[in-house]
Design an enzyme around this catalytic site. Structure first.
Site, PDB file in Angstrom:
ATOM      1  N   GLU A   1       4.480 -29.666   6.979  1.00 27.79           N
ATOM      2  CA  GLU A   1       5.521 -29.165   7.886  1.00 27.79           C
ATOM      3  C   GLU A   1       6.847 -29.261   7.151  1.00 27.79           C
ATOM      4  O   GLU A   1       7.217 -30.336   6.656  1.00 27.79           O
ATOM      5  CB  GLU A   1       5.593 -29.959   9.192  1.00 27.79           C
ATOM      6  CG  GLU A   1       6.609 -29.324  10.158  1.00 27.79           C
ATOM      7  CD  GLU A   1       6.947 -30.137  11.417  1.00 27.79           C
ATOM      8  OE1 GLU A   1       7.708 -29.618  12.251  1.00 27.79           O
ATOM      9  OE2 GLU A   1       6.470 -31.280  11.534  1.00 27.79           O
TER      10      GLU A   1
ATOM     11  N   GLU B   1      11.342 -33.246   4.873  1.00 23.52           N
ATOM     12  CA  GLU B   1      12.625 -33.235   5.591  1.00 23.52           C
ATOM     13  C   GLU B   1      13.738 -33.537   4.594  1.00 23.52           C
ATOM     14  O   GLU B   1      13.606 -34.393   3.733  1.00 23.52           O
ATOM     15  CB  GLU B   1      12.578 -34.269   6.730  1.00 23.52           C
ATOM     16  CG  GLU B   1      13.880 -34.578   7.435  1.00 23.52           C
ATOM     17  CD  GLU B   1      14.615 -33.352   7.985  1.00 23.52           C
ATOM     18  OE1 GLU B   1      14.009 -32.545   8.702  1.00 23.52           O
ATOM     19  OE2 GLU B   1      15.819 -33.213   7.669  1.00 23.52           O
TER      20      GLU B   1
ATOM     21  N   ASP C   1      14.877 -31.164  -0.351  1.00 23.54           N
ATOM     22  CA  ASP C   1      15.258 -29.828   0.088  1.00 23.54           C
ATOM     23  C   ASP C   1      14.106 -28.884  -0.284  1.00 23.54           C
ATOM     24  O   ASP C   1      13.711 -28.819  -1.459  1.00 23.54           O
ATOM     25  CB  ASP C   1      16.544 -29.399  -0.634  1.00 23.54           C
ATOM     26  CG  ASP C   1      17.070 -28.085  -0.083  1.00 23.54           C
ATOM     27  OD1 ASP C   1      16.254 -27.214   0.295  1.00 23.54           O
ATOM     28  OD2 ASP C   1      18.297 -27.919  -0.049  1.00 23.54           O
TER      29      ASP C   1
ATOM     30  N   ASP D   1      16.419 -24.371  11.182  1.00 22.41           N
ATOM     31  CA  ASP D   1      17.858 -24.151  11.362  1.00 22.41           C
ATOM     32  C   ASP D   1      18.167 -22.654  11.272  1.00 22.41           C
ATOM     33  O   ASP D   1      17.672 -21.970  10.384  1.00 22.41           O
ATOM     34  CB  ASP D   1      18.641 -24.900  10.279  1.00 22.41           C
ATOM     35  CG  ASP D   1      18.536 -26.404  10.447  1.00 22.41           C
ATOM     36  OD1 ASP D   1      18.335 -26.872  11.583  1.00 22.41           O
ATOM     37  OD2 ASP D   1      18.649 -27.121   9.438  1.00 22.41           O
TER      38      ASP D   1
ATOM     39  N   LYS E   1      25.224 -17.284   9.836  1.00 23.18           N
ATOM     40  CA  LYS E   1      26.022 -16.335   9.028  1.00 23.18           C
ATOM     41  C   LYS E   1      25.121 -15.544   8.077  1.00 23.18           C
ATOM     42  O   LYS E   1      24.257 -16.131   7.426  1.00 23.18           O
ATOM     43  CB  LYS E   1      27.060 -17.098   8.199  1.00 23.18           C
ATOM     44  CG  LYS E   1      28.197 -17.607   9.049  1.00 23.18           C
ATOM     45  CD  LYS E   1      29.302 -18.171   8.199  1.00 23.18           C
ATOM     46  CE  LYS E   1      30.420 -18.640   9.114  1.00 23.18           C
ATOM     47  NZ  LYS E   1      31.394 -19.472   8.432  1.00 23.18           N
TER      48      LYS E   1
ATOM     49  N   ASP F   1      12.962 -21.152  19.452  1.00 21.09           N
ATOM     50  CA  ASP F   1      13.468 -20.604  20.717  1.00 21.09           C
ATOM     51  C   ASP F   1      14.620 -19.641  20.422  1.00 21.09           C
ATOM     52  O   ASP F   1      15.256 -19.146  21.344  1.00 21.09           O
ATOM     53  CB  ASP F   1      14.012 -21.720  21.626  1.00 21.09           C
ATOM     54  CG  ASP F   1      15.298 -22.288  21.079  1.00 21.09           C
ATOM     55  OD1 ASP F   1      15.332 -22.600  19.868  1.00 21.09           O
ATOM     56  OD2 ASP F   1      16.277 -22.393  21.828  1.00 21.09           O
TER      57      ASP F   1
ATOM     58  N   GLU G   1       9.975 -31.912  19.052  1.00 18.07           N
ATOM     59  CA  GLU G   1      11.128 -32.421  19.836  1.00 18.07           C
ATOM     60  C   GLU G   1      11.955 -31.262  20.402  1.00 18.07           C
ATOM     61  O   GLU G   1      12.312 -31.249  21.570  1.00 18.07           O
ATOM     62  CB  GLU G   1      12.057 -33.264  18.959  1.00 18.07           C
ATOM     63  CG  GLU G   1      11.741 -34.733  18.923  1.00 18.07           C
ATOM     64  CD  GLU G   1      11.058 -35.119  17.630  1.00 18.07           C
ATOM     65  OE1 GLU G   1      10.916 -34.247  16.736  1.00 18.07           O
ATOM     66  OE2 GLU G   1      10.653 -36.289  17.509  1.00 18.07           O
ATOM     67  N   TYR G   2      12.240 -30.296  19.540  1.00 16.93           N
ATOM     68  CA  TYR G   2      13.078 -29.169  19.971  1.00 16.93           C
ATOM     69  C   TYR G   2      12.357 -28.302  20.994  1.00 16.93           C
ATOM     70  O   TYR G   2      12.967 -27.773  21.909  1.00 16.93           O
ATOM     71  CB  TYR G   2      13.506 -28.329  18.757  1.00 16.93           C
ATOM     72  CG  TYR G   2      14.759 -28.854  18.093  1.00 16.93           C
ATOM     73  CD1 TYR G   2      14.770 -30.108  17.487  1.00 16.93           C
ATOM     74  CD2 TYR G   2      15.937 -28.113  18.074  1.00 16.93           C
ATOM     75  CE1 TYR G   2      15.907 -30.606  16.887  1.00 16.93           C
ATOM     76  CE2 TYR G   2      17.078 -28.607  17.467  1.00 16.93           C
ATOM     77  CZ  TYR G   2      17.065 -29.844  16.875  1.00 16.93           C
ATOM     78  OH  TYR G   2      18.192 -30.335  16.282  1.00 16.93           O
ATOM     79  N   GLU G   3      11.060 -28.161  20.833  1.00 17.34           N
ATOM     80  CA  GLU G   3      10.274 -27.349  21.768  1.00 17.34           C
ATOM     81  C   GLU G   3      10.331 -27.958  23.169  1.00 17.34           C
ATOM     82  O   GLU G   3      10.525 -27.244  24.165  1.00 17.34           O
ATOM     83  CB  GLU G   3       8.825 -27.282  21.280  1.00 17.34           C
ATOM     84  CG  GLU G   3       7.937 -26.364  22.090  1.00 17.34           C
ATOM     85  CD  GLU G   3       6.578 -26.185  21.413  1.00 17.34           C
ATOM     86  OE1 GLU G   3       6.371 -26.685  20.290  1.00 17.34           O
ATOM     87  OE2 GLU G   3       5.717 -25.526  22.019  1.00 17.34           O
TER      88      GLU G   3
HETATM   89  N1  SAM Z   1      10.928 -29.374  13.395  1.00 11.92           N
HETATM   90  C1  SAM Z   1      11.673 -30.261  14.267  1.00 11.92           C
HETATM   91  C2  SAM Z   1      11.490 -29.854  15.717  1.00 11.92           C
HETATM   92  O1  SAM Z   1      11.004 -28.749  15.966  1.00 11.92           O
HETATM   93  O2  SAM Z   1      11.816 -30.641  16.597  1.00 11.92           O
HETATM   94  C3  SAM Z   1      13.151 -30.320  13.856  1.00 11.92           C
HETATM   95  C4  SAM Z   1      13.930 -29.053  14.034  1.00 11.92           C
HETATM   96  S1  SAM Z   1      15.593 -29.161  13.363  1.00 11.92           S
HETATM   97  C5  SAM Z   1      16.437 -27.904  14.162  1.00 11.92           C
HETATM   98  C6  SAM Z   1      15.383 -28.476  11.730  1.00 11.92           C
HETATM   99  C7  SAM Z   1      15.104 -29.543  10.671  1.00 11.92           C
HETATM  100  O3  SAM Z   1      14.857 -28.888   9.440  1.00 11.92           O
HETATM  101  C8  SAM Z   1      16.290 -30.468  10.444  1.00 11.92           C
HETATM  102  O4  SAM Z   1      15.853 -31.811  10.539  1.00 11.92           O
HETATM  103  C9  SAM Z   1      16.760 -30.111   9.031  1.00 11.92           C
HETATM  104  O5  SAM Z   1      17.328 -31.215   8.339  1.00 11.92           O
HETATM  105  C10 SAM Z   1      15.476 -29.620   8.388  1.00 11.92           C
HETATM  106  N2  SAM Z   1      15.706 -28.695   7.263  1.00 11.92           N
HETATM  107  C11 SAM Z   1      16.498 -27.596   7.275  1.00 11.92           C
HETATM  108  N3  SAM Z   1      16.514 -26.994   6.081  1.00 11.92           N
HETATM  109  C12 SAM Z   1      15.692 -27.727   5.286  1.00 11.92           C
HETATM  110  C13 SAM Z   1      15.301 -27.622   3.932  1.00 11.92           C
HETATM  111  N4  SAM Z   1      15.771 -26.641   3.144  1.00 11.92           N
HETATM  112  N5  SAM Z   1      14.451 -28.541   3.427  1.00 11.92           N
HETATM  113  C14 SAM Z   1      13.982 -29.543   4.212  1.00 11.92           C
HETATM  114  N6  SAM Z   1      14.324 -29.707   5.496  1.00 11.92           N
HETATM  115  C15 SAM Z   1      15.176 -28.809   6.039  1.00 11.92           C
END
Ligand code: SAM
Length: 227
Positions: A58, A83, A110, A132, A136, A168, A208-210
């Site tokens: 994931e 993450e 990353d 995320d 932009k 969403d 969590e977000y779902e």
């Molecule tokens: N997947 C989780 C959920 O659905 O509840 C978290 C959603 S949160 C909006 C998006 C997560 O993706 C954040 O914790 C962010 O730090 C991580 N993320 C964004 N870009 C990333 C990247 N390039 N590499 C690793 N993690 C990333």
């Protein structure tokens, strides 16, 4: 302020929450693979789990509810959660330190560099959950379902492997769907209201977000794609 810049400001605020000591704490955990070991594990991830089971990852796992629950439900599948931020990953690591599932480990990195960490075809399934939005246009290539990221997933995902994406955010979902054909991917399954689809909800693990957004009545969008 335009709607777009308001979203961008809120999004940045979400990103900037910092938990003091998080980085030090996750480095100490045996469930977080040290940064210096990542490239040497390329092509050898199954050794970590001491089995030949399938490997699901994931990307952007946040606090880890989805991957933890998936690993608990499917002990015969190996899971790696990726993450970028220590402060977020910390929660998942603390839970795993208590529960000690044998089939779950984490990587703090990353995802841009994911091809340095996994060999060609090494991964059986990829999950992107509530990625995320990077609203932009000039940041489009940072979106995890963008064609730039799809090209990376194309390398590490096995030939008949699938990628599952839930969100969403309608703009992000429409963007993600438009990216598929130029990147050489096709839709296996698509839903514009996942929670109203009994078939697709069977075995659905909430993130969590779902939980947060569906409880507000927002529809959840999902696709499953393959090359
Ligand atoms: N997947 C989780 C959920 O659905 O509840 C978290 C959603 S949160 C909006 C998006 C997560 O993706 C954040 O914790 C962010 O730090 C991580 N993320 C964004 N870009 C990333 C990247 N390039 N590499 C690793 N993690 C990333």
């Amino acid at each position: 302020m335009t709607e777009e810049s308001k979203t961008e400001v809120n999004f940045r605020k979400m990103r900037l929450k910092n938990v003091p000591g998080a980085r030090e704490e996750i480095i100490k955990s045996k469930y977080v693979i040290p940064e210096e070991e990542l490239s040497s594990r390329k092509g050898r991830w199954r050794e970590l789990f001491h089995n030949e089971n399938e490997l699901y990852i994931e990307i952007g796992m946040g606090k880890g509810r989805f991957i933890y629950e998936s690993a608990r439900l499917h002990p015969d599948i190996n899971y790696l959660g990726i993450e970028k931020y220590s402060s977020v990953l910390l929660r998942a690591v603390q839970k795993q330190e208590r529960e000690e599932l044998l089939n779950l480990f984490f990587i703090r990195m990353d995802a841009e560099y994911i091809c340095d960490v996994f060999a060609e075809g090494e991964v059986d399934r990829i999950y992107l959950n509530f990625s995320d939005p990077w609203p932009k246009d000039r940041h489009a290539k940072r979106r995890l379902p963008s064609r730039q990221f799809l090209a990376r997933y194309d390398k590490l995902l096995k030939k008949d492997g699938v990628l599952e994406f839930k969100t969403d955010n309608r703009e992000l979902f429409d963007f993600a769907v438009e990216e598929l054909s130029p990147a050489g991917w096709q839709v296996d399954v698509i839903s514009y209201d996942l929670h109203a689809d009994e078939g697709l909800m069977q075995g659905n693990v909430m993130t969590e977000y779902e939980e947060k957004f569906s409880s507000r009545g927002n529809p959840i969008y999902k696709y499953v794609i393959r090359r």
